[in-house]
Write an enzyme that holds these catalytic residues in place. Structure first.
Site, short mmCIF file in Angstrom:
data_model
loop_
_atom_site.label_atom_id
_atom_site.label_comp_id
_atom_site.label_asym_id
_atom_site.label_seq_id
_atom_site.Cartn_x
_atom_site.Cartn_y
_atom_site.Cartn_z
N HIS A 126 9.28 -3.76 -0.53
CA HIS A 126 9.67 -2.98 0.66
C HIS A 126 11.08 -3.33 1.15
O HIS A 126 11.76 -2.47 1.71
CB HIS A 126 8.63 -3.10 1.77
CG HIS A 126 7.56 -2.05 1.66
ND1 HIS A 126 6.52 -2.16 0.77
CD2 HIS A 126 7.40 -0.84 2.28
CE1 HIS A 126 5.76 -1.07 0.86
NE2 HIS A 126 6.27 -0.26 1.77
N HIS A 132 13.24 -1.27 -0.99
CA HIS A 132 13.17 0.10 -0.46
C HIS A 132 14.13 0.26 0.73
O HIS A 132 14.91 1.19 0.80
CB HIS A 132 11.76 0.45 -0.02
CG HIS A 132 11.70 1.61 0.94
ND1 HIS A 132 11.90 1.46 2.30
CD2 HIS A 132 11.55 2.93 0.72
CE1 HIS A 132 11.85 2.66 2.87
NE2 HIS A 132 11.63 3.56 1.94
N ASP A 146 3.32 3.52 -3.01
CA ASP A 146 3.35 2.65 -1.83
C ASP A 146 2.18 1.66 -1.90
O ASP A 146 2.32 0.48 -1.56
CB ASP A 146 3.24 3.52 -0.57
CG ASP A 146 3.80 2.83 0.67
OD1 ASP A 146 4.60 1.89 0.53
OD2 ASP A 146 3.42 3.25 1.78
N HIS A 204 9.45 7.86 0.46
CA HIS A 204 9.25 6.43 0.71
C HIS A 204 8.64 5.76 -0.52
O HIS A 204 9.17 4.78 -1.06
CB HIS A 204 8.34 6.25 1.93
CG HIS A 204 7.93 4.84 2.19
ND1 HIS A 204 8.76 3.91 2.76
CD2 HIS A 204 6.75 4.19 1.94
CE1 HIS A 204 8.12 2.74 2.86
NE2 HIS A 204 6.91 2.89 2.37
#
Ligand SMILES: [Zn+2]
Length: 366
Positions: free
Chosen positions: A254, A257, A171, A271
């Protein structure tokens, strides 16, 4: 548009700092609600309670249901209201912290964020990511206020599963690439403005810290050990990544994602694991040179992060499935539009497919 930088008021990190919670939180209110799931309550409830009560702060607890959904936020807000608390203390992973932020936004008062894993950049942000009760990404809630206090006990973080720590590295690895894209496009950050130099450069420091310390830190966490590299990477995963993404801006990684969460098969991946596929896809989308993409894939493999779709649950995805991912990643409100060029779903699908191929290739060559 003006440049904006926002952050929590106080950040405390170190081995055993849970015991210092009361000293840092006593000015925030008289009555606290501790929100955490059953496992995390077992880890921190006694110490949190002792530390707060020693400073004259009353404490009651509520067990987190596990998903940061609208229903769960409403339930916890109802309990907080009923008990008349003025501080919400959330301990655990990103979902518990995000739910607590949303509860504080509804009711006011103070919010304390106590991540027990260094797995996402949620702890420092004023953002809640809301999912359906089944785990699909639904929306971002942008709050006016940041947590008043972020307290990270590295002994707790190091004792948590290594997979989660690795996910935090993933992340955090995305942070610089996304902030750089936002800076290059003069895009908007996540706190309602253009990035400051501070926001962009904290994202860069995040990246440099990971490249210097992540492999050693992962080895340490594998042994539940707290080393200076664990301190460095915990700060990168939590503070630098958190400030870097919010004040620096998000971009393709992101959004990809978020697109991947549309496919149920990816729900077993964390995540960070899905973000890593997004990061490598972003580099391909941006047309980065072979050597650099390979370097990032190698680094991912050194840390133990997924570099292929199969590793996030998608064995042999169909083109139609990847079109669903790409369409969702390119929704109007998505941060992928912070890339310094116009992005279309077909470009995203092809970048994901190519990143997957490169990941397989680099792995096979090791
Ligand atoms: Zn993230």
């Amino acid at each position: 548009m003006s440049r904006v930088f926002k952050s929590p008021a106080r950040y405390v990190q170190g081995r055993g700092v849970t015991a210092e919670l009361g000293a840092h939180a006593e000015t925030l209110g008289d009555s606290a609600l501790l929100l955490a799931d059953g496992v995390v309550l077992g880890l921190v409830e006694d110490e949190v309670t002792t530390s707060l009560e020693a400073q004259g702060v009353e404490v009651s607890t509520v067990t987190f249901g596990g998903e940061c959904s609208t229903a769960e936020i409403d339930r916890v807000a109802g309990i907080a209201e009923e008990r008349g608390v003025d501080i919400v203390v959330a301990a655990g992973g990103g979902k518990a912290l995000d739910a607590a932020k949303a509860v504080r936004a509804e009711r006011g008062g103070a919010m304390v964020s106590m991540p027990t894993i260094a797995s996402t950049d949620a702890p420092t942000s004023a953002l809640s990511v809301v999912y359906s009760e089944h785990g699909e990404f639904e929306e971002y809630l942008f709050h006016d206020d940041h947590p008043d206090l972020v307290l990270v006990d590295t002994a707790v973080v190091a004792a948590a599963p290594t997979r989660l720590f690795r996910g935090g590295v993933a992340d955090a690895l995305a942070t610089w690439f996304e902030a750089a894209a936002t800076s290059n496009s003069d895009g908007d950050n996540v706190v309602g403005g253009k990035p400051t130099r501070a926001g962009t450069h904290l994202a860069k420091l995040c990246y440099e810290t990971l490249r210097e310390h992540a492999v050693s830190a992962v080895e340490a966490v594998e042994r539940d050990a707290v080393t200076e590299s664990v301190e460095a990477v915990t700060e990168a995963n939590t503070l630098l990544s958190g400030l870097g993404f919010e004040s620096g801006g998000l971009a393709a990684a992101h959004s990809i994602h978020n697109g991947l969460t549309q496919l149920e098969a990816t729900h077993g991946a964390t995540h960070g694991e899905k973000v890593n596929v997004g990061t490598i896809s972003q580099l391909v989308l941006e047309g980065r040179d072979d050597a650099f993409v390979e370097e990032i894939i190698e680094f991912s493999l050194d840390v133990g992060l997924p570099v292929t779709l199969a590793e996030v649950g998608l064995d042999d995805p169909t083109r139609e499935q990847l079109d669903v991912v790409a369409e969702a990643a390119c929704a109007d409100e998505e941060t992928i539009h912070n890339e310094p060029f116009a992005v279309e779903p077909a470009m995203v699908r092809d970048a994901i497919l190519t990143a997957d191929g490169l990941g397989e290739r680099v792995r096979a060559e090791r």
